[in-house]
Scaffold this active site. Structure first.
Site, PDB file in Angstrom:
ATOM      1  CB  VAL A 152      26.195  72.924   3.908  1.00 15.98           C
ATOM      2  CG1 VAL A 152      26.862  72.756   5.275  1.00 15.98           C
ATOM      3  CG2 VAL A 152      26.749  71.911   2.915  1.00 15.98           C
ATOM      4  CB  THR A 209      33.340  71.716   0.649  1.00 18.48           C
ATOM      5  OG1 THR A 209      32.166  71.000   1.058  1.00 18.48           O
ATOM      6  CG2 THR A 209      34.341  70.739   0.074  1.00 18.48           C
ATOM      7  CD  GLU A 225      28.856  69.117   4.245  1.00 20.78           C
ATOM      8  OE1 GLU A 225      29.471  69.667   3.314  1.00 20.78           O
ATOM      9  OE2 GLU A 225      28.206  68.064   4.098  1.00 20.78           O
ATOM     10  CE  LYS A 273      32.897  67.913   2.344  1.00 23.54           C
ATOM     11  NZ  LYS A 273      31.555  67.371   2.497  1.00 23.54           N
ATOM     12  CG  ASN A 306      33.306  63.925  -0.257  1.00 23.27           C
ATOM     13  OD1 ASN A 306      32.530  63.069   0.145  1.00 23.27           O
ATOM     14  ND2 ASN A 306      33.228  65.184   0.121  1.00 23.27           N
ATOM     15  N   GLY A 345      27.744  62.019 -10.316  1.00 25.73           N
ATOM     16  CA  GLY A 345      27.716  63.489 -10.429  1.00 25.73           C
ATOM     17  C   GLY A 345      27.548  64.135  -9.066  1.00 25.73           C
ATOM     18  CB  CYS A 360      30.087  66.764  -3.103  1.00 27.49           C
ATOM     19  SG  CYS A 360      30.899  67.461  -1.678  1.00 27.49           S
ATOM     20  CE  LYS A 411      21.734  60.976  -3.475  1.00 25.61           C
ATOM     21  NZ  LYS A 411      22.434  61.063  -2.164  1.00 25.61           N
TER      22      LYS A 411
HETATM   23  C1  UDX Z   1      28.500  62.994  -1.453  1.00 24.76           C
HETATM   24  C2  UDX Z   1      29.079  62.227  -0.268  1.00 24.76           C
HETATM   25  O1  UDX Z   1      28.411  60.959  -0.164  1.00 24.76           O
HETATM   26  C3  UDX Z   1      28.841  63.028   1.018  1.00 24.76           C
HETATM   27  O2  UDX Z   1      29.442  62.365   2.109  1.00 24.76           O
HETATM   28  C4  UDX Z   1      29.464  64.422   0.853  1.00 24.76           C
HETATM   29  O3  UDX Z   1      29.243  65.198   2.014  1.00 24.76           O
HETATM   30  C5  UDX Z   1      28.854  65.115  -0.343  1.00 24.76           C
HETATM   31  O4  UDX Z   1      29.045  64.333  -1.531  1.00 24.76           O
HETATM   32  P1  UDX Z   1      26.154  63.426  -2.526  1.00 24.76           P
HETATM   33  O5  UDX Z   1      26.974  63.930  -3.666  1.00 24.76           O
HETATM   34  O6  UDX Z   1      25.050  64.281  -2.001  1.00 24.76           O
HETATM   35  O7  UDX Z   1      27.110  63.094  -1.256  1.00 24.76           O
HETATM   36  O8  UDX Z   1      25.456  62.058  -2.957  1.00 24.76           O
HETATM   37  P2  UDX Z   1      25.984  60.544  -3.091  1.00 24.76           P
HETATM   38  O9  UDX Z   1      24.907  59.686  -2.571  1.00 24.76           O
HETATM   39  O10 UDX Z   1      27.334  60.387  -2.537  1.00 24.76           O
HETATM   40  O11 UDX Z   1      26.031  60.325  -4.700  1.00 24.76           O
HETATM   41  C6  UDX Z   1      26.992  60.973  -5.476  1.00 24.76           C
HETATM   42  C7  UDX Z   1      26.904  60.409  -6.912  1.00 24.76           C
HETATM   43  O12 UDX Z   1      27.340  59.045  -6.915  1.00 24.76           O
HETATM   44  C8  UDX Z   1      25.484  60.387  -7.479  1.00 24.76           C
HETATM   45  O13 UDX Z   1      25.526  60.703  -8.865  1.00 24.76           O
HETATM   46  C9  UDX Z   1      25.044  58.939  -7.274  1.00 24.76           C
HETATM   47  O14 UDX Z   1      24.071  58.523  -8.224  1.00 24.76           O
HETATM   48  C10 UDX Z   1      26.355  58.202  -7.496  1.00 24.76           C
HETATM   49  N1  UDX Z   1      26.429  56.882  -6.856  1.00 24.76           N
HETATM   50  C11 UDX Z   1      26.418  56.798  -5.498  1.00 24.76           C
HETATM   51  C12 UDX Z   1      26.555  55.742  -7.659  1.00 24.76           C
HETATM   52  O15 UDX Z   1      26.548  55.828  -8.888  1.00 24.76           O
HETATM   53  N2  UDX Z   1      26.656  54.528  -7.055  1.00 24.76           N
HETATM   54  C13 UDX Z   1      26.660  54.393  -5.687  1.00 24.76           C
HETATM   55  O16 UDX Z   1      26.773  53.263  -5.202  1.00 24.76           O
HETATM   56  C14 UDX Z   1      26.518  55.563  -4.892  1.00 24.76           C
END
Ligand code: UDX
Length: 433
Positions: free
Chosen positions: A16, A123, A148, A204, A208, A257, A260, A320
């Site tokens: 962040v 956070t 954020e 926030k 999430n 995973g 967050c 991811k």
């Molecule tokens: C998340 C929130 O999206 C973001 O707004 C917050 O600030 C931080 O946490 P992030 O964890 O970086 O962001 O990635 P994100 O794209 O949300 O994916 C989180 C997990 O969900 C990953 O493991 C991803 O593979 C999974 N995912 C996401 C799915 O399995 N399917 C989806 O459709 C979207």
């Protein structure tokens, strides 16, 4: 984007903090980024961003070269605006560890000026800001939050084009200070919502947790689709056609995973327990995510006829695509459980292998994606890196002990692969021929 001329001190050069510092510098502000960890400070002073995030290394270099971003070990006296972006990791008890936040405020204490404004961007679990007010002499009238919503892999884009901006303030907020914070974080054309600090924390946490809930629901329905012999893809197409539901953030997988989403579910559950509210839905989203991952591992074991002495090729280790981060990664958990069951796991990831080896030293990684096929009794797609979908499967299948693919991310085209003689099992699809 508001062109700025504010002098801002950003504390904490993590995901962040660095994204925020680069984003503010790009907006024209003069930014000092504070980092106290020697290794991370050394990397930044050498011009290196110590993690993979698309476009961030270039943005960081540009901001430093333009003289709008400086790396420092300590906060300057009477800093006008101090934005705290330190980590608030979850402990084993599910509670957020606020020690880094408290240390940052204590480090600031002797340097606080008569006008210093503090903005908490970390956070925060609900109630944390009111607690933090007791750790600083900065009055609540100049203490704000600015949560954020950055996603790893698209963090800079998310900073530049936020869907909304949230500022949390206390009842006695100083109007001039609030307007300085608004102009600092504001983005032309994007609404800024000013709420009380507790609401900003719950926005926030709640946003999430709701995203996690969507995923756990989609993943649970995917399991049911498998057992009932149909395809979750068709099911979700039909469900998401309802504009009240929509299709975004509903892609099923063998689990979600990151640092967050899982954490926010835990944070909300702890907050609920602290006031005697069980938070059933939040708890269910966590349980469903754990169950989905275990179910996938069990299914893989059945498909290979038992894991003992089997070789499993794994494509993907990051939580991811687009990041090198393995925190909370279902891929790492899967590798760990496969190894514990006596399988040999050979894994590749374009960005996360160094972090994966630190998280799971017994993991065997290979230098190139095709190498995971050698002698494999099954190939698992564990992270949805697009490049995995364009591998020459027909040629690589010949290197496998058995042509079995288990797709945990619904990345591959199963009918095409079956045409090449593969048995294919896809999360959310009933057939596993
Ligand atoms: C998340 C929130 O999206 C973001 O707004 C917050 O600030 C931080 O946490 P992030 O964890 O970086 O962001 O990635 P994100 O794209 O949300 O994916 C989180 C997990 O969900 C990953 O493991 C991803 O593979 C999974 N995912 C996401 C799915 O399995 N399917 C989806 O459709 C979207």
């Amino acid at each position: 984007m508001n062109t700025g001329s504010e002098s801002v001190t950003v504390v904490g050069a993590g995901y962040v903090g660095i994204v925020t510092a680069v984003g503010l510098a790009e907006a024209g502000h003069r930014v000092r980024l504070i980092e106290t960890a020697d290794d991370r400070l050394a990397a930044l002073e050498a011009g290196e961003v110590p993690f993979f995030e698309a476009g961030l290394q270039e943005g960081f270099a540009r901001a430093v070269a333009a003289g709008r971003l400086a790396i420092e070990r300590s906060i300057e006296p009477h800093a006008p605006v101090v934005m705290i972006c330190v980590g608030t990791p979850i402990g084993d008890d599910g509670r957020s560890d606020l020690s880094q936040l408290r240390s940052a405020l204590e480090a600031l204490e002797p340097l606080v000026g008569p006008e210093t404004i503090v903005v908490l961007r970390s956070t925060l679990p609900v109630g944390a800001t009111r607690k933090a007010a007791g750790w600083t002499s900065v009055p609540t009238s100049r203490l704000f939050t600015n949560p954020e919503f950055l996603r790893q892999g698209t963090a800079l884009a998310d900073f530049r084009h936020p869907s909304r901006l949230i500022i949390g303030c206390f009842e006695d907020a100083d109007e001039a200070a609030l307007s300085r914070v608004r102009s600092l974080v504001g983005v032309d054309g994007v609404d800024t919502l000013v709420v009380d600090v507790t609401a900003s924390e719950l926005i926030k946490n709640g946003a999430n947790a709701f995203l996690a809930l969507k995923l756990s629901f989609a993943n649970e329905l995917a399991g049911l689709s498998e057992e009932m012999g149909t395809d979750i893809g068709d099911v979700l197409t039909g469900i998401s056609a309802d504009p009240r539901i929509g299709s975004s953030y509903l892609k099923p997988s063998f689990g979600f995973g990151g640092s967050c989403l899982p954490k926010e579910l835990s944070t909300l559950a702890v907050a609920g327990r602290s006031v005697g509210l069980p938070m059933h839905v939040t708890a269910a989203a966590s349980q469903a995510n754990a169950a989905q991952q275990m179910r996938f591992a069990d299914r893989l074991a059945v498909l290979v006829g038992g894991l003992q002495s089997r070789t499993i090729g794994m494509l993907g280790l990051a939580f991811k695509a687009g990041t090198d981060d393995v925190r909370g990664s279902p891929a790492i958990r899967l590798a760990e459980s496969l190894i514990a069951s006596g399988a040999v796991v050979r894994a590749f990831d374009p960005a996360a292998m160094a972090n994966a080896k630190r998280a799971l030293p017994e993991l065997h990684t290979v230098p190139r994606a095709p190498d995971v096929f050698d002698g494999a009794h099954a190939l698992v797609i564990a992270t949805d890196w697009p490049e995995f979908a364009t591998l020459p499967f027909d040629e690589l299948g010949a290197r496998m002990a058995e042509r079995l693919i288990v797709d945990g991310r619904r990345l591959l085209n199963a009918p095409t692969l079956r045409g090449l003689g593969f048995r294919v099992s896809t999360v959310g699809t009933g057939s596993s021929t």
